[in-house]
Design an enzyme around this catalytic site. Structure first.
Site, PDB file in Angstrom:
ATOM      1  N   CYS A   1       4.942  -5.956  16.128  1.00  0.00           N
ATOM      2  CA  CYS A   1       4.329  -5.006  17.067  1.00  0.00           C
ATOM      3  C   CYS A   1       2.842  -5.359  17.226  1.00  0.00           C
ATOM      4  CB  CYS A   1       4.473  -3.568  16.560  1.00  0.00           C
ATOM      5  SG  CYS A   1       6.188  -3.062  16.357  1.00  0.00           S
TER       6      CYS A   1
ATOM      7  N   CYS B   1      -0.100  -3.374  15.417  1.00  0.00           N
ATOM      8  CA  CYS B   1       0.062  -3.046  13.998  1.00  0.00           C
ATOM      9  C   CYS B   1      -0.519  -4.121  13.078  1.00  0.00           C
ATOM     10  CB  CYS B   1       1.552  -2.853  13.705  1.00  0.00           C
ATOM     11  SG  CYS B   1       1.871  -2.419  11.998  1.00  0.00           S
TER      12      CYS B   1
ATOM     13  N   CYS C   1       3.201   8.249   1.460  1.00  0.00           N
ATOM     14  CA  CYS C   1       3.657   7.267   2.449  1.00  0.00           C
ATOM     15  C   CYS C   1       3.806   5.934   1.725  1.00  0.00           C
ATOM     16  CB  CYS C   1       2.608   7.181   3.553  1.00  0.00           C
ATOM     17  SG  CYS C   1       2.967   5.907   4.766  1.00  0.00           S
TER      18      CYS C   1
ATOM     19  N   CYS D   1      -1.918   1.964   7.852  1.00  0.00           N
ATOM     20  CA  CYS D   1      -1.223   1.022   6.980  1.00  0.00           C
ATOM     21  C   CYS D   1      -1.553  -0.428   7.270  1.00  0.00           C
ATOM     22  CB  CYS D   1       0.277   1.248   7.069  1.00  0.00           C
ATOM     23  SG  CYS D   1       0.889   1.150   8.731  1.00  0.00           S
TER      24      CYS D   1
ATOM     25  N   CYS E   1       5.723  -7.647   7.448  1.00  0.00           N
ATOM     26  CA  CYS E   1       6.747  -7.168   8.375  1.00  0.00           C
ATOM     27  C   CYS E   1       6.993  -8.261   9.395  1.00  0.00           C
ATOM     28  CB  CYS E   1       6.237  -5.906   9.079  1.00  0.00           C
ATOM     29  SG  CYS E   1       7.417  -5.187  10.239  1.00  0.00           S
TER      30      CYS E   1
ATOM     31  N   GLU F   1       0.813  -1.210   0.000  1.00  0.00           N
ATOM     32  CA  GLU F   1       0.000   0.000   0.000  1.00  0.00           C
ATOM     33  C   GLU F   1       0.849   1.263   0.000  1.00  0.00           C
ATOM     34  OE1 GLU F   1      -2.528  -0.102   3.464  1.00  0.00           O
ATOM     35  OE2 GLU F   1      -3.014  -2.200   3.067  1.00  0.00           O
TER      36      GLU F   1
HETATM   37  N1  SAH Z   1       8.218  -0.287  10.769  1.00  0.00           N
HETATM   38  C1  SAH Z   1       8.287   1.127  10.874  1.00  0.00           C
HETATM   39  C2  SAH Z   1       7.349   1.903   9.976  1.00  0.00           C
HETATM   40  C3  SAH Z   1       5.954   1.387   9.760  1.00  0.00           C
HETATM   41  S1  SAH Z   1       4.606   1.823  10.774  1.00  0.00           S
HETATM   42  C4  SAH Z   1       8.091   1.544  12.314  1.00  0.00           C
HETATM   43  O1  SAH Z   1       7.822   0.705  13.146  1.00  0.00           O
HETATM   44  O2  SAH Z   1       8.277   2.712  12.612  1.00  0.00           O
HETATM   45  C5  SAH Z   1       4.463   3.551  10.881  1.00  0.00           C
HETATM   46  C6  SAH Z   1       4.047   4.015  12.263  1.00  0.00           C
HETATM   47  O3  SAH Z   1       2.690   3.637  12.584  1.00  0.00           O
HETATM   48  C7  SAH Z   1       4.912   3.431  13.378  1.00  0.00           C
HETATM   49  O4  SAH Z   1       5.173   4.427  14.317  1.00  0.00           O
HETATM   50  C8  SAH Z   1       4.008   2.381  13.951  1.00  0.00           C
HETATM   51  O5  SAH Z   1       4.392   2.014  15.241  1.00  0.00           O
HETATM   52  C9  SAH Z   1       2.659   3.065  13.871  1.00  0.00           C
HETATM   53  N2  SAH Z   1       1.499   2.195  13.992  1.00  0.00           N
HETATM   54  C10 SAH Z   1       1.353   0.927  13.586  1.00  0.00           C
HETATM   55  N3  SAH Z   1       0.121   0.478  13.890  1.00  0.00           N
HETATM   56  C11 SAH Z   1      -0.520   1.482  14.499  1.00  0.00           C
HETATM   57  C12 SAH Z   1      -1.827   1.628  15.038  1.00  0.00           C
HETATM   58  N4  SAH Z   1      -2.712   0.634  15.040  1.00  0.00           N
HETATM   59  N5  SAH Z   1      -2.161   2.822  15.558  1.00  0.00           N
HETATM   60  C13 SAH Z   1      -1.277   3.849  15.568  1.00  0.00           C
HETATM   61  N6  SAH Z   1      -0.033   3.771  15.072  1.00  0.00           N
HETATM   62  C14 SAH Z   1       0.351   2.596  14.549  1.00  0.00           C
END
Ligand code: SAH
Length: 351
Positions: A117, A120, A106, A334, A113, A93
Site C-alpha cells: 500500500c 503505508c 495494537c 505503525c 508486509c 512494534e
Molecule cells: N495490513 C492490515 C493491517 C495493518 S495497517 C490492513 O491493511 O488493514 C492498519 C491500518 O492503518 C490499515 O487500515 C492501513 O491501511 C492504515 N494505514 C497504513 N498507513 C497509513 C497512513 N500513513 N495513514 C493512515 N492510515 C494508514
C-alpha cells in the site's frame, strides 16, 4: 532435531505431542497453563514438574519470547509504543492505548508486509517473514508484564497483513481466547485486512466473534488501485461481496477503514459514492486522517474537511466516526519506529 516452538502449540497440539512422548494426559494442560496462564519463560519455572521431565521438555521444545528493545511513552496521553526484538534479531512494534473502556494493544503480525500500500510505512521494505503465534502472544504478554496493566482488547493493526499469515494468526487467536490462557473474548479483538478476499471467506467459515476491519480507503477501483496493489487482484466489488457474505454468515458488522488523503479520496463525490456502495451493509466507517510518511507525498486535509466528509456519510445513512489519534508525539503510526531503528543500525548508531 530442530526444537519445537511450544508456545505456538494449541492445547490440542500439545496433547498430541505429549502423548507421543508417552506422558499422561493431564501433563499437556499443566504445561499449557504454565505457558499461557502463568506465562513463564523457562521450563525451570514449571515447579510442579519433576526435574527429569523439565529437562526432557527442554531438549524437545523451546519457549519463544520477545524482548523490549525500545519503549516510548507519550507525554500527551500515556500511549506506550514498544519496539520488540525477536529471537532472530528482527524487530516489530506494538502500541498500548488507554481508552475509557480499557486498555488495548495494537500488535504486529509480520516482520514487514508484502501488500505494498502506497501510504503505508510498514510495507516500504517488503516482508521479511511471518510472525509465529508465540511471538504474537508474547507481544501481548510482554506489554502486560511491563505495564502492569491487563490488556482488555487486541487490535491486529500493527505491522503486517494478518490474513497473509492466516494459520499462525488463527492459532494465536485460539490460544489468546482460551480459558487457560488470557481468556480474552474474541469480541474484544479486531483484525484489520487490506482485503484478501479468499481469506475473508475462509474466516467467515470459522465464525469467530472478532470484529473484522477492512481497509477500503477508496470508493472505486480507479482510486483504490492507485494506492493499493491488492485491488488489482480483488477489486472493490469482489471485496464488498465477500464482506456482505461475511456479515450474512457471522452476523458481525464490518468496520471499514478509510484514510482521508487530501485531493485523492476526500471529495463530496467520493463520500457519496462510498455511501452508495456500502448501503444496507450495516457498515461502520472509521475515518483516519492520513499519517504523512515522507516517501509517500500524501497529505491530510484540514479538520473541517474531514468533518464534512463524515457528515456527508452520516446524511447518506452510513455510520461514520473520525479516529481519535493517540500518541501523536511518539510517531505511534505503525512501521515508523521499526524503520527508524533499522536506519540507525545502518548508520552504526546502535541503541
Ligand atoms: N495490513 C492490515 C493491517 C495493518 S495497517 C490492513 O491493511 O488493514 C492498519 C491500518 O492503518 C490499515 O487500515 C492501513 O491501511 C492504515 N494505514 C497504513 N498507513 C497509513 C497512513 N500513513 N495513514 C493512515 N492510515 C494508514
Amino acid at each position: 532435531m530442530e526444537k519445537i516452538d511450544i508456545k505456538s502449540c494449541t492445547l490440542t497440539e500439545l496433547r498430541t505431542v505429549t502423548a507421543e512422548m508417552g506422558l499422561p494426559n493431564f501433563r499437556a494442560g499443566q504445561i499449557y497453563s504454565w505457558l499461557h496462564g502463568k506465562r513463564v519463560s523457562t521450563f525451570a519455572e514449571m515447579s510442579d514438574l519433576s526435574a527429569s521431565l523439565r529437562s526432557q521438555l527442554d531438549e524437545k521444545f523451546y519457549i519463544n519470547t520477545v524482548c523490549i528493545k525500545k519503549k516510548l511513552v507519550s507525554a500527551i496521553d500515556g500511549t506506550v509504543k514498544y519496539l520488540y526484538e525477536l529471537r532472530d534479531g528482527n524487530c516489530v512494534e506494538a502500541v498500548l492505548m488507554h481508552y475509557h473502556h480499557g486498555t488495548s494493544l495494537c500488535i504486529s503480525s509480520q516482520v514487514g508486509c508484502r501488500m505494498g500500500c502506497k501510504f503505508c510505512a510498514s510495507t516500504l521494505a517488503g516482508c521479511v517473514r511471518n510472525l509465529t503465534a508465540s511471538e504474537m502472544l508474547d507481544e501481548v504478554y510482554t506489554a502486560q508484564a511491563d505495564s502492569g496493566e491487563r490488556v482488555d482488547g487486541v487490535v491486529m493493526m500493527g505491522i503486517g497483513e494478518p490474513l497473509d499469515n492466516f494459520e499462525q494468526v488463527m492459532k494465536f487467536l485460539e490460544i489468546l481466547s482460551s480459558p487457560e490462557g488470557l481468556n480474552l473474548s474474541l469480541r474484544h479483538v479486531s483484525l484489520s485486512t487490506c482485503g484478501l478476499v479468499d481469506q475473508i471467506r475462509e474466516l467467515a467459515r470459522r465464525k469467530l466473534q472478532l470484529t473484522l476491519s477492512v481497509s477500503l480507503h477508496a470508493p472505486n477501483d480507479e482510486i483504490r488501485s492507485q494506492s493499493m496493489p491488492i485491488n488489482r487482484k480483488y477489486n472493490v466489488e469482489q471485496l464488498l461481496e465477500a464482506c456482505r457474505d461475511y456479515f450474512a454468515t457471522t452476523g458481525r458488522r464490518i468496520s471499514f477503514e478509510y484514510a482521508l488523503i487530501a485531493g485523492v479520496n476526500d471529495s463530496p463525490e467520493n463520500a457519496a459514492e462510498l455511501a452508495s456502495r456500502l448501503k444496507g451493509m450495516g457498515a461502520h466507517v472509521n475515518l483516519i486522517p492520513v499519517n504523512p510518511v515522507e516517501e509517500t507525498g500524501y497529505r491530510r486535509g484540514d479538520r473541517a474537511a474531514i468533518e464534512r466528509f463524515r457528515d456527508r456519510l452520516e446524511q447518506l445513512g452510513v455510520n461514520a466516526t473520525i479516529r481519535r489519534e493517540l500518541g501523536s508525539d511518539i510517531s505511534a503510526a505503525c512501521g515508523q519506529l521499526r524503520r527508524q531503528d533499522a536506519a540507525e543500525q545502518e548508520n552504526g548508531n546502535v541503541g
